[in-house]
Design a protein around this motif. Sequence first.
Motif, mmCIF file in Angstrom:
data_model
loop_
_atom_site.group_PDB
_atom_site.id
_atom_site.type_symbol
_atom_site.label_atom_id
_atom_site.label_comp_id
_atom_site.label_asym_id
_atom_site.label_seq_id
_atom_site.Cartn_x
_atom_site.Cartn_y
_atom_site.Cartn_z
ATOM 1 N N PRO A 1 0.976 -1.065 0.149
ATOM 2 C CA PRO A 1 0.178 0.084 -0.099
ATOM 3 C C PRO A 1 0.756 1.285 0.146
ATOM 4 C CG PRO A 1 -0.820 -1.704 1.530
ATOM 5 C CD PRO A 1 0.500 -2.092 0.912
ATOM 6 N N GLU A 2 1.866 1.234 0.677
ATOM 7 C CA GLU A 2 2.497 2.379 1.002
ATOM 8 C C GLU A 2 3.405 3.011 -0.703
ATOM 9 O OE1 GLU A 2 3.611 0.324 4.720
ATOM 10 O OE2 GLU A 2 3.111 -0.065 2.821
ATOM 11 N N TRP B 1 5.095 -7.527 3.017
ATOM 12 C CA TRP B 1 4.164 -7.281 2.471
ATOM 13 C C TRP B 1 4.051 -8.333 0.935
ATOM 14 C CZ3 TRP B 1 -0.847 -5.445 3.097
ATOM 15 C CH2 TRP B 1 -1.675 -5.361 1.913
ATOM 16 N N MET C 1 -7.923 -3.724 -1.424
ATOM 17 C CA MET C 1 -7.215 -3.808 -0.610
ATOM 18 C C MET C 1 -8.130 -3.060 0.569
ATOM 19 S SD MET C 1 -3.367 -2.564 -1.203
ATOM 20 C CE MET C 1 -2.194 -3.505 -2.056
ATOM 21 N N VAL C 2 -9.121 -2.290 0.396
ATOM 22 C CA VAL C 2 -9.867 -1.858 1.345
ATOM 23 C C VAL C 2 -11.018 -2.910 1.628
ATOM 24 C CG1 VAL C 2 -11.976 -0.173 1.657
ATOM 25 C CG2 VAL C 2 -9.811 0.726 0.833
ATOM 26 N N LEU D 1 -9.223 -5.596 3.982
ATOM 27 C CA LEU D 1 -8.371 -5.119 5.091
ATOM 28 C C LEU D 1 -9.159 -3.968 5.869
ATOM 29 C CD1 LEU D 1 -4.924 -5.300 3.405
ATOM 30 C CD2 LEU D 1 -6.030 -7.115 4.772
ATOM 31 N N PRO E 1 -7.933 2.081 5.754
ATOM 32 C CA PRO E 1 -6.834 2.589 6.428
ATOM 33 C C PRO E 1 -6.726 3.685 7.157
ATOM 34 C CG PRO E 1 -6.541 3.345 3.984
ATOM 35 C CD PRO E 1 -7.836 2.681 4.462
ATOM 36 N N PRO E 2 -5.978 4.118 8.247
ATOM 37 C CA PRO E 2 -6.008 4.985 9.269
ATOM 38 C C PRO E 2 -5.678 6.432 8.308
ATOM 39 C CG PRO E 2 -4.697 3.181 10.368
ATOM 40 C CD PRO E 2 -5.131 2.909 8.734
ATOM 41 N N PHE F 1 -2.192 7.346 8.423
ATOM 42 C CA PHE F 1 -1.464 6.391 7.251
ATOM 43 C C PHE F 1 -1.609 7.348 6.076
ATOM 44 C CE2 PHE F 1 -1.472 3.368 4.067
ATOM 45 C CZ PHE F 1 -0.257 2.801 4.095
ATOM 46 N N LEU F 2 -2.724 7.569 5.689
ATOM 47 C CA LEU F 2 -3.300 8.440 4.378
ATOM 48 C C LEU F 2 -2.433 9.670 4.265
ATOM 49 C CD1 LEU F 2 -7.015 7.643 3.961
ATOM 50 C CD2 LEU F 2 -5.022 6.337 2.779
ATOM 51 N N SER G 1 1.053 10.120 2.252
ATOM 52 C CA SER G 1 1.152 10.116 1.119
ATOM 53 C C SER G 1 1.359 11.533 0.396
ATOM 54 C CB SER G 1 -0.305 9.652 0.383
ATOM 55 O OG SER G 1 -0.146 9.767 -1.188
ATOM 56 N N GLY H 1 -10.843 9.798 5.670
ATOM 57 C CA GLY H 1 -10.440 8.579 5.408
ATOM 58 C C GLY H 1 -11.353 7.642 4.976
#
Length: 136
Positions: free
Chosen positions: A36-37, A51, A82-83, A86, A89-90, A93-94, A97, A110
């Motif tokens: 994801p990163e 990952w 992914m969403v 999982l 995402p927090p 975290f977003l 970017s 988010g």
Amino acid sequence: MKCQTHGHPVLSDFGEARFGRAKYTGNIQPAPYRAPEVILGMPWDKKVDIWSLGTMIWDMSQGTHLFETAGEPDRRHHIAQMVSLLGLPPVDFLKRSDIGELWKYFDAQGQWTGATTLPDISLELLAHSLEGENKA
């Protein structure tokens, strides 16, 4: 004629693996294994290799990619998968970017913006080769 395999599987080609405590940027990893990163344009480190290893283990055990990316013109379908699997995402975290494109997918809180429909998938649905207690 029956084909036989000898020995254990071997993972190779760690040419893009990164070591140490440094942070990197840019695309690495084949698309189905991309962390994801990396997809979201964030600085990343050696953790993205974990990952990739996890997604490759899924592929080897299930015989199919965890994330389907073939023919994907942009990142939205990969992120949507992914969403779905999982969760969201927090927000912290977003905010790591560097790409403005990220906010096509998420709002400031988010939440998913609907850039594409979230697929109706789960790990349980995708785990074709597991049954019963092993699947649970």
